[in-house]
Each structure stands twice: as structure tokens, then as C-alpha cells.
Design a protein around this motif. Structure first.
Motif, PDB file in Angstrom:
ATOM      1  N   GLU A 229       0.833  -1.201   0.000  1.00 31.24           N
ATOM      2  CA  GLU A 229       0.000   0.000   0.000  1.00 31.24           C
ATOM      3  C   GLU A 229       0.871   1.255   0.000  1.00 31.24           C
TER       4      GLU A 229
ATOM      5  N   ILE B 218       0.951   4.432  -2.743  1.00 28.83           N
ATOM      6  CA  ILE B 218       0.797   5.840  -2.357  1.00 28.83           C
ATOM      7  C   ILE B 218       1.976   6.646  -2.867  1.00 28.83           C
TER       8      ILE B 218
ATOM      9  N   TRP C 176       1.501   7.162  -6.480  1.00 30.48           N
ATOM     10  CA  TRP C 176       0.436   8.165  -6.681  1.00 30.48           C
ATOM     11  C   TRP C 176       1.021   9.579  -6.569  1.00 30.48           C
ATOM     12  N   HIS C 177       1.892   9.742  -5.594  1.00 30.20           N
ATOM     13  CA  HIS C 177       2.540  11.044  -5.394  1.00 30.20           C
ATOM     14  C   HIS C 177       3.363  11.416  -6.625  1.00 30.20           C
TER      15      HIS C 177
ATOM     16  N   GLN D 189      -8.265   4.618   5.383  1.00 31.31           N
ATOM     17  CA  GLN D 189      -9.133   5.590   4.695  1.00 31.31           C
ATOM     18  C   GLN D 189     -10.226   6.086   5.636  1.00 31.31           C
TER      19      GLN D 189
ATOM     20  N   LEU E  82      -1.322  10.730   3.403  1.00 28.61           N
ATOM     21  CA  LEU E  82      -2.491   9.932   3.767  1.00 28.61           C
ATOM     22  C   LEU E  82      -3.764  10.752   3.621  1.00 28.61           C
TER      23      LEU E  82
ATOM     24  N   PHE F 245      -4.407  11.352  -0.151  1.00 29.26           N
ATOM     25  CA  PHE F 245      -4.683  10.134  -0.917  1.00 29.26           C
ATOM     26  C   PHE F 245      -6.043   9.543  -0.533  1.00 29.26           C
ATOM     27  N   TYR F 246      -6.309   9.389   0.765  1.00 30.79           N
ATOM     28  CA  TYR F 246      -7.513   8.673   1.185  1.00 30.79           C
ATOM     29  C   TYR F 246      -8.757   9.559   1.231  1.00 30.79           C
TER      30      TYR F 246
ATOM     31  N   THR G  40     -10.088   7.646  -4.841  1.00 27.54           N
ATOM     32  CA  THR G  40      -9.286   6.603  -4.186  1.00 27.54           C
ATOM     33  C   THR G  40     -10.173   5.430  -3.769  1.00 27.54           C
TER      34      THR G  40
END
Length: 816
Positions: free
Chosen positions: A626, A630, A633-634, A659, A792, A795-796, A801
Motif C-alpha cells: 500500500e 501511495i 500516486w505522489h 481511509q 495519507l 490520498f484517502y 481513491t
């Protein structure tokens, strides 16, 4: 190590260590168990090569067994001589034996020697029933000495001589009736006065006790004759008195006892055939007497006398055959008594030798005896431990060149020196053999049952106690060994190497310590070295320690010695480097490679894409995988590479819970109250706990938010002791949806295509403030963890997402 780690100049980022030591704890156990095995072997004469015991020559044991058996009773010797005799000769032998001879000569019941078998006069009279002529006298076996009036069944002339008158016809009838009555009494199998069975029972009773006593005395005399319980070390193949006697008992049972029982069985069969003939002859004689009626002048003669004499003789022959048959059967029973008694003694020795040496008799060689247990469960295990110890490069028990396939467990011969010191006493005899030499077997009979006790080292061990004898011996020997080795230290080994190992130099030892303690880190930071040992008392040993330290000072600029170590049996070298992360070349290289792979996209080229797909496999734990997504994603948002801090990664074990945490924080379902404690609003209807505590104390520490996150994502229950309220995925989602419907915070955060960075920073500035401590390491960690929490949130809380596994197995392009 402790001093270096706590040094104010930084932490020990890497270290290497090596030591040379004596595995003294293993040797203490090993030497003690070796003595246990030697003691048990000496006690039992165990032959390790074949899993049996030594007992001398098999021929000698067989001959001794025959001699012991025939020495019990003369009849056993006489009967054993009949082995191999053909049926005709055997039948003739039986025919020549009389019941009286069997009782007197075989059973040694001699008239006038009543005390020999412990008979009272009444018992002596009953014993004579097995050989007297019951038609003449119950008491006197000599017909000539019985007067006419005392004869049990008198003929016509004997009846007249005793003062009675009768006709010849009446005499014949009387005689036949009296004969039938006497015979009925005599052959009554139920016993009774004047029956053969009464005599048989009395003889059996006396002989059984006497034979059991004879067998007992045979065993007791042999065991008492020799005080030694162990073998003669110079003639081990001769075994011990107990092992020889054990095999002689077994030889007796399998040989002469079994042979004699078979011989008696054949004799019983021979006499059994004669019984029927003797009974017919008697019946015919009686019938002739009853039926004979002379006519004419023959009536004037004494025609009844010869018929009566013949009938009485035939009756006695029949009774004599019964007596022989009973005595032979009695002999069978007595042989059974001897066999059973020998087997009982054999079982006593079975218990001794099976328990201590041989093991389960039904599974030969299974090693379940104490000697096998000691060898398998202790000696082999300890030898295996030594082999494993000898295969460690950085912890050496030898200064020989390292070999993983052929490790040196002898410490270059020093192990034997230690063993001699630990186990040998005056005269060079080892303590196990000394203890065994003082052992005694105490054998006797208590309440008719054989008993065997081993006296050893001031303690007594019955048969049941022998199961734990090896552990008792170990306790004794281990104390002895420990006391003997109490003064040994590592410098005794060094002294041995210098004095006894050709070509050994102290540089050999210091080279091992230096080579095997290498610090596995690529950095130019200066290295420190520490020599650790226990300061010896002897001046010669102090000189050795100083010489070793001097050798090492020539290798390292920064070198110190610590001589207060509690372990006297080792000497260790510790090497340390204390660089910051950015000073470690390997870490920087790995990080760059990781981030390079992380930023790649699928290209359609198998070589390139396979490497990228394989990256998923490398992240075998859910939270690591996970974190990788992330971080990717960044990068997709062209914000540069980043690596999540370890404490942030731990929160990702269940992405759905992570999340839910972020969305609960955004909507206020997770909040900090006026007391400074973090709480979660529990949506469970009618619950006793509408607010679940995520922290149980107030603090301005930036880590408070991380503690609350840990409780929510990982612990998943109220943090207070004794309050068992679970935080489930379903309730967590329900809680932030309820709050979002009420205040719309989540909708506001998710209004754009991306989460507003300013909103995240405002939240973290308030609830994740920078620590006031100025330590550079703490500040560096805070910066990484704040950046991780920022990712976090972004992203969440993002509307696109998804946390399902399907979305985690898609490798999206960086710009997608």
C-alpha cells in the motif's frame, strides 16, 4: 555497545562483532552425560556395538546353566541324561523305576530324614501314599513287616490267621468288595483320607517351597559371592556377575529346563499307555475271582487263595502305575515351578538390563534404554550443538581456518584437556567409573518375591527407580564437573594454543577477531574498536590479555579495552561506525534504485515491465504494498519522489481502516476534546460508549495524533484498560458518513479534482505540531512522519481513491 549507542555524538548505525570463546555450558553438560553413560555401561556391561550386554562366552553360560540346573536336584541330572534316548529304552527306564525310588531318590524324601524336607510324622505318613501298597497297608511300605491282622485286604488264609472264619465263597465276595472300596478311596481325585491325591498335594506343597528356595539360593549365592556390580575394565567381554547370571538363567530356561519338561512329557505319555493295561488286568483278576466256582473235589481245596493273591497283585500293579503317573505329572509341575521361579528372577534382571541398557525387548536396538536415551537425547544433541556453534564465523570455538563443512568441535584438542580436568581423579580414573566401582546389587527375597536394589553413591535405587537413574547420576556428575571447571577461563585456551599447538601466534587470534568483526557498511566514517573480556587474576594471563590488546591497537586508530565483562570464557572485539543516513553510501544507492523503479511506467517491453510487475511481489506485506502505491500516486502528480516513514507505513495494514481514519478526521468523527484526548464517535445505536477513547491522556506532543491513529487502525478498540469496545470497518464508515451529512466537511475537502494542500497543512499545523526538542534526529523523523500524514490525507480523502484489492493490482502510468 551500550556506551556507544547512548553516546551524545549520535547512534551506532552499524557494528560488527566477533568473539572467541569456550562453550563452557555445553561442555559441562556433555562431560557429565559422558560420565553417566560410562557409569551405566560399567554397571550393565553394555556392548555399544551390538546393543546387547557382554556376558562372557555363550558356551560357558550354557554349561554353567546346565550345571546350576542339575545342581538343584539329582532327579534333574538323571532326567537330563535321557535326552535323545529312543522310545524303547526310555520305556524300559520308566518301567525300572518304582514310586518309592522316585520319591526317595529323585525328590530326596528319605525315610527317617523327615527334617530334610521339613515333614511332621503326619506329613510323612501322607507322603508315603505315593508309593505304599494300599491293599496291604496305608503306613508301611514293607509287606513282610505287616502282620496278618493289619493287612487292609486279607486273603482267605490271612483272614483266618487273624482269628476270623468264613467260607471260601464268602471270602471271595468280601475280598472283591474290600478291594473295590480301597481302590475307590485311593484313586479319588478329590482327595480325602488315604487317597493318592492327598499324598501328591503334600509332596507338591513341600517340593514347591523347597524348589523355589533352591532357585532363590542359587541366585542369591551367586550375587553375594561377588561384591562387584560392574565389569572388570581389563576384561570387559566377560561382563558383570549380574549379566552372566542373567544369561545363565535364560540359558537354563531355554535349554535344560525345556529339555527336561519335554522328557517328562514323553515319560508321562509312556506311563499313560500302561495305565489302561494295568487297569484291565486288575479288572479281569477281580472278575475271575467273583465268577470262579469250582466243582467236584476242587471244592475241597483252598481254591480262593491263589485267585485273591493274583487279584491283589494286579490291583497293586494298577495302583503302582497310578502312583508313577501321578509322580511324573508331579515332576512336570515341579519343573514348571522351577521354570516359573527362574522366569521371575529373569524378569528382575530383564528390568535391570532393559531399563538401563538394552531398551524395549520387542524392538531390538530401539535405543529406549537409559544408555540409548543418554546417547540420543543428550550426547547427540550436545554434539550437534557443538557442530552448530563451530559453524559460526563470528563466534569461534577454534582458531583453525573456518570450515562450514568440517567444523572443529575439539577446540584444537583443548576439549580433551578440559574433559581430563573435569572428570579424572587420582590415578587417572574417571568419575563415572569410580562411582560404578563402588556400586553394589542388593538381592534378596521379601514376602516370597525377588527384590533387587542398586546401592550407588549413598543412594538406593529399586527396580522402579532405575528409570530415573541416569538423571540422578547427571545431577551428581554435573556438580562435580562444574566444580572442576570453575577456575577455567578463555586465557587457559590461549595458553594451551601457545604451548601445545605448533606454530600458533597471538596474531592468529587477533586476525580472526578483526576479520570476522567487519562492519558491513560503506562509509568513510572513522571506525571504533572495543576489546571486551573478563580481567584474569593470574599475572601470566594478564600479560596475555595485554598482548592481545597491543596486537589490535596496531590495527585501529580508536581502540579501547573493557575488562569487566562477566563472561570469563570469551574474548570479543566490537567494531562500530556511527554515520548519519546521508553518509551511508549503500543506503543512498538503495534508495535511489527504489525510487527509480517506483517512478517507471509500463512500456510494453517485457524486460522493463517484468521488473515493474516484480516490484509488487517484493512487497509481500500489505502495508508495504500500500505504501508503494501511495508513493507512486505522489509521483503521478509530478510532485517528486518520497518514501513514507516506517511508523506511517504500519498504519496501512488495512487500507480500508486507514481511509476511514482520514475521513473521520476530516469530518470530525475522530476529534480531540477539551481535555486534549482523542476520541471517536461510536455510531452504534443505544451503546454504552458513544465515544471511544483513542488516547487516554492529554498531551501537546505531536505524537498524540499518531498514537490515536495507531489505536484506530491497528488496535481497533478503546485504549482504556477494561473497556472492550471494538472499532469495526462498518462502524467507522458509518461514523464519518453521519458526520459528513451533518457538516459537509468531507464534501468540501473533495470538491476539487484534488485535496487542497492548504487545508491539510492547516489541520496538521494544529494537530501535528513540530516538537520543541531541537535534536536533529528527532526533527528529521518528525518531518518524514508529517509528510507521510499529509500524503495519507490527500490520498484517502480523494474521491477517486478506492481501497479494494482489484485497484491495487493495476499499474497505472505515472501521469495517469
Amino acid at each position: 555497545m551500550e556506551q556507544s549507542v547512548n553516546d551524545v555524538s549520535g547512534i551506532a548505525s552499524a557494528f560488527g562483532a566477533a568473539r572467541i570463546y569456550i562453550p563452557i555450558a555445553t561442555f559441562r553438560q556433555l562431560f557429565a552425560w559422558e560420565q553417566v553413560k560410562k557409569c551405566l555401561i560399567a554397571l550393565t556391561a553394555f556392548n555399544d556395538a551390538n546393543g546387547d550386554v557382554y556376558f562372557g562366552s555363550s558356551v560357558d553360560r550354557t554349561d554353567a546353566g546346565i550345571k546350576r540346573f542339575t545342581g538343584l536336584y539329582k532327579m534333574f541330572e538323571d532326567l537330563l541324561k535321557l535326552k535323545g534316548m529312543d522310545a524303547k529304552d526310555r520305556s524300559a527306564f520308566v518301567a525300572n523305576q518304582s514310586p518309592r525310588a522316585v520319591l526317595n531318590n529323585w525328590f530326596e524324601f528319605q525315610p527317617g530324614l523327615l527334617g530334610q524336607v521339613g515333614l511332621s510324622p503326619a506329613e510323612d505318613r501322607r507322603a508315603r501314599l505315593v508309593y505304599v501298597n494300599p491293599f496291604v497297608s496305608w503306613d508301611d511300605p514293607d509287606f513282610e513287616r505287616v502282620t496278618a491282622k493289619n493287612i487292609n485286604v486279607r486273603t482267605f488264609d490271612e483272614h483266618r490267621a487273624s482269628g476270623h472264619s468264613e467260607t471260601r465263597e464268602a471270602s471271595a465276595t468280601r475280598f472283591a468288595d474290600e478291594m473295590a472300596n480301597i481302590l475307590q478311596i485311593f484313586v479319588n481325585r478329590e482327595g480325602g483320607e488315604n487317597s493318592l491325591e492327598t499324598g501328591r498335594r503334600m509332596v507338591l506343597e513341600k517340593m514347591t517351597a523347597q524348589l523355589a528356595d533352591k532357585v532363590d539360593e542359587m541366585v542369591l549365592d551367586e550375587m553375594r559371592r561377588s561384591k562387584l556390580a560392574t565389569w572388570d575394565p581389563s576384561h570387559r567381554e566377560d561382563g558383570t556377575p549380574a549379566s552372566r547370571l542373567w544369561r545363565e538363567i535364560g540359558s537354563m530356561i531355554a535349554g535344560p529346563v525345556t529339555d527336561t519338561i519335554a522328557i517328562i512329557g514323553q515319560m508321562v505319555a509312556d506311563v499313560g499307555q500302561n495305565r489302561a493295561r494295568a487297569q484291565r488286568a486288575y479288572t479281569d483278576a477281580i472278575q475271575t475271582l467273583k465268577d470262579f466256582r469250582p466243582g467236584g473235589l476242587a471244592r475241597m481245596r483252598n481254591w480262593v487263595e491263589p485267585l485273591q493273591i493274583d487279584a491283589r497283585d494286579q490291583a497293586y500293579q494298577y495302583a503302582r502305575t497310578e502312583q508313577m503317573y501321578v509322580l511324573l505329572q508331579l515332576t512336570q509341575e515341579l519343573l514348571g515351578v522351577v521354570k516359573a521361579r527362574l522366569q521371575l528372577w529373569g524378569s528382575v534382571f530383564d528390568e535391570v538390563f532393559m531399563t538401563l541398557a538394552i531398551g524395549d525387548p520387542s524392538r531390538p536396538g530401539d535405543g529406549s534404554g537409559a544408555i540409548g536415551v543418554v546417547g540420543r537425547e543428550y550426547l547427540e544433541r550436545l554434539e550437534g550443538r557443538l557442530r552448530r556453534l563451530a559453524t559460526f564465523r563470528s563466534a569461534r570455538i577454534s582458531c583453525l581456518p573456518f570450515s562450514e563443512t568440517d567444523p572443529d568441535t575439539s577446540m584444537q584438542g583443548f576439549r580433551d584437556v578440559l574433559r581430563d580436568l573435569a572428570v579424572k581423579g587420582d590415578g587417572g580414573t574417571e568419575v563415572g567409573e569410580q562411582r560404578a566401582a563402588l556400586a553394589e546389587w542388593q538381592v534378596n527375597v521379601v514376602d516370597g518375591q525377588p527384590r533387587c536394589i542398586l546401592r550407588l553413591g549413598g543412594a538406593e535405587f529399586g527396580l522402579r527407580d532405575l528409570v530415573g537413574l541416569h538423571r540422578q547420576l547427571f545431577n551428581q556428575f554435573s556438580t562435580h564437573v562444574e566444580n572442576k571447571l570453575r577456575s577455567v577461563d578463555i586465557f587457559d585456551f590461549v595458553d594451551y594454543l601457545q604451548a601445545r599447538v605448533l606454530g600458533f601466534q597471538l596474531s592468529d587470534l587477533t586476525n580472526i577477531l578483526s576479520q570476522e568483526s567487519a562492519v558491513l557498511i560503506s562509509t568513510a566514517v572513522e571506525e571504533e574498536a572495543v576489546l571486551v573480556y573478563h580481567e584474569p587474576q593470574a599475572e601470566s594471563k594478564q600479560a596475555m590479555s595485554n598482548a592481545i590488546a597491543a596486537e589490535l591497537r596496531g590495527l585501529y586508530n580508536t581502540m579501547q579495552t573493557i575488562s569487566v565483562h562477566t563472561d570469563r570464557h570469551s574474548i570479543s572485539l566490537i567494531r562500530l561506525k556511527k554515520p548519519a543516513d546521508e553518509q551511508v553510501v549503500d543506503i543512498q544507492t538503495c534508495n535511489a534504485d527504489y525510487l527509480g523503479k517506483q517512478g517507471q511506467s509500463l512500456t510494453g517491453a517485457a524486460v522493463q515491465d517484468d521488473l515493474l510487475y516484480r516490484a509488487q511481489v517484493y512487497h509481500m506485506f500489505p502495508h508495504e504494498l500500500e505504501a508503494w502505491y501511495i508513493e507512486r500516486w505522489h509521483l503521478r502528480h509530478q510532485e517528486g519522489p518520497v518514501t513514507l516513514a516506517p511508523r506511517i507505513v504500519r498504519l496501512l495494514e488495512d487500507p480500508a481502516m486507514t481511509q476511514s481514519l482520514i475521513r473521520c478526521l476530516v469530518t470530525g468523527a475522530v476529534f480531540r476534546n477539551d481535555d486534549g484526548k482523542w476520541l471517536w464517535k461510536n455510531p452504534a445505536p443505544g451503546g454504552r460508549f458513544p465515544e471511544v477513547f483513542l488516547t487516554d491522556h492529554a498531551s501537546d506532543d505531536y505524537e498524540d495524533l499518531l498514537r490515536a491513529a495507531n489505536t484506530f487502525c491497528l488496535q481497533r478498540e478503546d485504549c482504556r484498560v477494561g473497556v472492550a469496545v471494538a472499532i469495526t470497518r462498518e462502524r467507522a464508515v458509518e461514523s464519518y458518513e453521519i458526520e459528513n451529512q451533518r457538516n459537509g466537511q468531507l464534501n468540501e475537502w473533495m470538491a476539487g479534482n484534488d485535496i487542497g494542500v492548504k487545508q491539510v497543512h492547516r489541520f496538521l499545523d494544529e494537530y501535528l505540531p513540530a516538537p520543541v526538542i531541537g535534536d536533529v534526529h528527532v526533527l528529521r523523523r518528525y518531518a518524514a512522519e508529517r509528510k507521510g500524514m499529509e500524503l495519507l490525507f490527500r490520498f484517502y480523502a480523494h474521491p477517486k481513491t478506492h481501497v479494494g484489492l482489484r485497484h491495487r493490482t493495476e499499474l497505472l502510468p505515472i501521469g495517469g
